[in-house]
Design a protein around this motif. Structure first.
Motif, PDB file in Angstrom:
ATOM      1  N   PHE A 166       0.821  -1.209   0.000  1.00 54.01           N
ATOM      2  CA  PHE A 166       0.000   0.000   0.000  1.00 54.01           C
ATOM      3  C   PHE A 166       0.856   1.261   0.000  1.00 54.01           C
ATOM      4  N   LEU A 167       1.854   1.343   0.903  1.00 59.47           N
ATOM      5  CA  LEU A 167       2.670   2.554   1.011  1.00 59.47           C
ATOM      6  C   LEU A 167       3.528   2.775  -0.233  1.00 59.47           C
ATOM      7  N   ALA A 168       4.071   1.687  -0.780  1.00 58.74           N
ATOM      8  CA  ALA A 168       4.880   1.823  -1.994  1.00 58.74           C
ATOM      9  C   ALA A 168       4.017   2.265  -3.175  1.00 58.74           C
ATOM     10  N   THR A 169       2.808   1.704  -3.268  1.00 56.93           N
ATOM     11  CA  THR A 169       1.892   2.117  -4.338  1.00 56.93           C
ATOM     12  C   THR A 169       1.449   3.561  -4.138  1.00 56.93           C
ATOM     13  N   LEU A 170       1.151   3.938  -2.901  1.00 58.81           N
ATOM     14  CA  LEU A 170       0.756   5.312  -2.603  1.00 58.81           C
ATOM     15  C   LEU A 170       1.851   6.289  -3.014  1.00 58.81           C
ATOM     16  N   GLY A 171       3.085   6.013  -2.570  1.00 63.32           N
ATOM     17  CA  GLY A 171       4.191   6.896  -2.921  1.00 63.32           C
ATOM     18  C   GLY A 171       4.435   6.942  -4.418  1.00 63.32           C
ATOM     19  N   GLY A 172       4.321   5.783  -5.071  1.00 66.35           N
ATOM     20  CA  GLY A 172       4.514   5.745  -6.515  1.00 66.35           C
ATOM     21  C   GLY A 172       3.478   6.550  -7.266  1.00 66.35           C
ATOM     22  N   MET A 173       2.215   6.465  -6.833  1.00 64.93           N
ATOM     23  CA  MET A 173       1.154   7.220  -7.497  1.00 64.93           C
ATOM     24  C   MET A 173       1.317   8.724  -7.274  1.00 64.93           C
ATOM     25  N   VAL A 174       1.706   9.126  -6.060  1.00 61.05           N
ATOM     26  CA  VAL A 174       1.958  10.545  -5.803  1.00 61.05           C
ATOM     27  C   VAL A 174       3.100  11.035  -6.684  1.00 61.05           C
ATOM     28  N   SER A 175       4.131  10.210  -6.814  1.00 66.81           N
ATOM     29  CA  SER A 175       5.275  10.567  -7.661  1.00 66.81           C
ATOM     30  C   SER A 175       4.857  10.753  -9.109  1.00 66.81           C
ATOM     31  N   LEU A 176       4.082   9.805  -9.629  1.00 72.85           N
ATOM     32  CA  LEU A 176       3.633   9.894 -11.021  1.00 72.85           C
ATOM     33  C   LEU A 176       2.829  11.167 -11.268  1.00 72.85           C
ATOM     34  N   TRP A 177       1.872  11.424 -10.386  1.00 76.24           N
ATOM     35  CA  TRP A 177       1.025  12.598 -10.587  1.00 76.24           C
ATOM     36  C   TRP A 177       1.780  13.898 -10.311  1.00 76.24           C
ATOM     37  N   SER A 178       2.796  13.861  -9.443  1.00 77.97           N
ATOM     38  CA  SER A 178       3.616  15.051  -9.219  1.00 77.97           C
ATOM     39  C   SER A 178       4.394  15.414 -10.476  1.00 77.97           C
ATOM     40  N   LEU A 179       4.890  14.407 -11.184  1.00 79.95           N
ATOM     41  CA  LEU A 179       5.593  14.665 -12.440  1.00 79.95           C
ATOM     42  C   LEU A 179       4.651  15.316 -13.453  1.00 79.95           C
ATOM     43  N   ALA A 180       3.402  14.833 -13.482  1.00 84.09           N
ATOM     44  CA  ALA A 180       2.419  15.425 -14.395  1.00 84.09           C
ATOM     45  C   ALA A 180       2.093  16.859 -13.984  1.00 84.09           C
ATOM     46  N   VAL A 181       1.998  17.113 -12.679  1.00 84.51           N
ATOM     47  CA  VAL A 181       1.695  18.461 -12.190  1.00 84.51           C
ATOM     48  C   VAL A 181       2.831  19.425 -12.526  1.00 84.51           C
ATOM     49  N   ILE A 182       4.078  18.951 -12.389  1.00 88.77           N
ATOM     50  CA  ILE A 182       5.227  19.795 -12.738  1.00 88.77           C
ATOM     51  C   ILE A 182       5.167  20.188 -14.208  1.00 88.77           C
ATOM     52  N   ALA A 183       4.879  19.214 -15.068  1.00 85.15           N
ATOM     53  CA  ALA A 183       4.772  19.504 -16.505  1.00 85.15           C
ATOM     54  C   ALA A 183       3.632  20.488 -16.766  1.00 85.15           C
ATOM     55  N   PHE A 184       2.497  20.287 -16.079  1.00 85.36           N
ATOM     56  CA  PHE A 184       1.335  21.167 -16.257  1.00 85.36           C
ATOM     57  C   PHE A 184       1.661  22.588 -15.805  1.00 85.36           C
ATOM     58  N   PRO A 201      -1.224  10.454 -16.741  1.00 84.30           N
ATOM     59  CA  PRO A 201      -0.052  11.283 -16.405  1.00 84.30           C
ATOM     60  C   PRO A 201       0.961  11.368 -17.548  1.00 84.30           C
ATOM     61  N   PHE A 202       1.183  10.241 -18.232  1.00 88.93           N
ATOM     62  CA  PHE A 202       2.157  10.250 -19.324  1.00 88.93           C
ATOM     63  C   PHE A 202       1.687  11.152 -20.467  1.00 88.93           C
ATOM     64  N   ALA A 203       0.408  11.056 -20.809  1.00 87.21           N
ATOM     65  CA  ALA A 203      -0.131  11.911 -21.865  1.00 87.21           C
ATOM     66  C   ALA A 203      -0.030  13.386 -21.476  1.00 87.21           C
ATOM     67  N   THR A 204      -0.277  13.692 -20.203  1.00 87.75           N
ATOM     68  CA  THR A 204      -0.150  15.070 -19.716  1.00 87.75           C
ATOM     69  C   THR A 204       1.275  15.567 -19.856  1.00 87.75           C
ATOM     70  N   ILE A 205       2.229  14.726 -19.470  1.00 87.19           N
ATOM     71  CA  ILE A 205       3.645  15.096 -19.553  1.00 87.19           C
ATOM     72  C   ILE A 205       4.063  15.338 -21.000  1.00 87.19           C
ATOM     73  N   VAL A 206       3.693  14.420 -21.886  1.00 88.12           N
ATOM     74  CA  VAL A 206       4.085  14.546 -23.292  1.00 88.12           C
ATOM     75  C   VAL A 206       3.467  15.794 -23.913  1.00 88.12           C
ATOM     76  N   PHE A 207       2.166  16.013 -23.673  1.00 82.89           N
ATOM     77  CA  PHE A 207       1.490  17.175 -24.253  1.00 82.89           C
ATOM     78  C   PHE A 207       2.110  18.480 -23.764  1.00 82.89           C
ATOM     79  N   CYS A 208       2.301  18.606 -22.446  1.00 82.33           N
ATOM     80  CA  CYS A 208       2.792  19.864 -21.874  1.00 82.33           C
ATOM     81  C   CYS A 208       4.213  20.164 -22.325  1.00 82.33           C
ATOM     82  N   TYR A 209       5.083  19.145 -22.310  1.00 84.80           N
ATOM     83  CA  TYR A 209       6.461  19.397 -22.725  1.00 84.80           C
ATOM     84  C   TYR A 209       6.572  19.603 -24.229  1.00 84.80           C
TER      85      TYR A 209
END
Length: 351
Positions: free
Chosen positions: A121-139, A221-229
């Motif tokens: 649970f904790l590893a998945t939680l941290g991984g999901m926050v990480s993924l969406w944080s990368l998308a937020v940075i790109a946004f 998240p990947f589509a968000t990153i690709v589009f924004c960059y």
């Protein structure tokens, strides 16, 4: 006999159907070394890799948080999101990587079924926050540099709201296996835990959960990153073309182009194998696969705890300068980060 075995499989773990035995607990990843799945050298090699991720990931992310607390100039709205990313990475490295290190070294998950669920649970939680944080940075960079909303100002309140969003969505993605939609079990060589990609038991509805994760926690998240960059690069090229005689503008464009390429490739290297493997198992039920290879995606996803801060923090000259200063290695006020330079470049580009 295999049909009877399938009915008796425990809910805490999964073993390959090829392991034909009447005593399932003799293969339990919570009780005995999993030497039937791989050689001792593989387990110890992965233990060494997990130890490196634990030490490097924990150290660099703690340092990122400490620097932001100590140096007021680092407390910008973008750096709020970087700190959010560091917290998520720290959760994965201090829990997921450390647990995996101990288990790979022991060659089985020594902490038991309950700890497996907690770690998964904790590893998945941290991984999901990480993924969406990368998308937020790109946004955020798309909003600030490309200005699709005109003179809209991305303020600290917006950054905090985005950070909250990453945790809320991560909880939506990571809680279901705790309440019956899929489950957390040992994966790969059975020394770390994650969602059940393997079984088709209708009781857990694993297929629908895997598809949910793939669509909303990887593809979006990947589509968000690709589009924004992609939009960012287009804006920079237009600005560079308008200032063809400006050496600094041309240099900024080249630097940011390299950074974007590294960011996207790093994302793919760390997360594409995991997403692809999960999707493959859903669409190829009953097909044999090597659990040694199935361990690689999990290890690569944990490696994001090191590559994320290297790309997003250490390549930020302002952060790097403060870190060196904090560690007593000199480092004065270096020039501003590449992202800040890009912002200045975009101001003179086409609106």
């Amino acid at each position: 006999m295999r049909a009877n075995r399938a009915m008796e499989l425990p809910e805490d773990f999964w073993i390959p159907i090829s392991l034909d035995t009447d005593n399932i607990t003799s293969f339990s990843p919570f009780l005995v070394p999993q030497d039937h799945l791989g050689g001792t050298g593989i387990f110890y090699g992965l233990a060494g890799f997990m130890f490196f991720l634990f030490v490097a990931g924990t150290s660099i992310n703690v340092l990122t948080i400490a620097c932001t607390v100590q140096y007021k100039k680092l407390r910008s709205h973008l750096n709020y999101i970087l700190v959010n990313l560091a917290v998520a990475n720290l959760l994965v490295s201090s829990v997921g990587s450390f647990t995996a290190f101990c288990s790979f070294f022991s060659r089985y998950f020594i902490f038991g079924p309950l700890a497996c669920k907690i770690e998964g649970f904790l590893a998945t939680l941290g991984g999901m926050v990480s993924l969406w944080s990368l998308a937020v940075i790109a946004f955020e960079r798309w909003l600030v540099i490309c200005k699709p909303l005109g003179n809209f100002a991305f303020k600290p309140d917006h950054a905090i709201a985005c950070c909250v969003f990453t945790w809320v969505f991560a909880l939506i993605a990571s809680v279901p296996p705790l309440v019956g939609w899929s489950r957390y079990i040992p994966e790969g060589l059975q020394c770390s835990c994650g969602p059940d990609w393997y079984t088709t038991d209708n009781k857990f509805n694993n297929e629908s959960y895997v598809l949910f994760l793939f669509c909303f926690c990887f593809a979006v998240p990947f589509a968000t990153i690709v589009f924004c960059y992609a939009q960012l690069l287009i804006t920079l090229k237009m600005a560079a073309k308008a200032q063809a005689d400006s050496v600094s503008t041309q240099k900024a464009e080249r630097e940011v182009t390299r950074m974007v390429v590294v960011m996207v490739l790093g994302f793919l290297v760390c997360w594409m194998p995991y997403a692809s493997f999960a999707l493959w198992t859903v669409n190829n039920r009953g097909q044999p696969f090597d659990l040694r290879l199935a361990t690689i995606p999990s290890c690569l996803s944990k490696a994001s705890t090191v590559y994320n801060p290297v790309i997003y923090v250490l390549l930020n000259k302002q952060f790097r300068s403060c870190m060196m200063k904090m560690l007593g290695m000199g480092g004065g006020d270096e020039e501003e980060s590449s992202s800040q330079s890009v912002t200045e470049v975009s101001k003179v580009g086409p609106a």
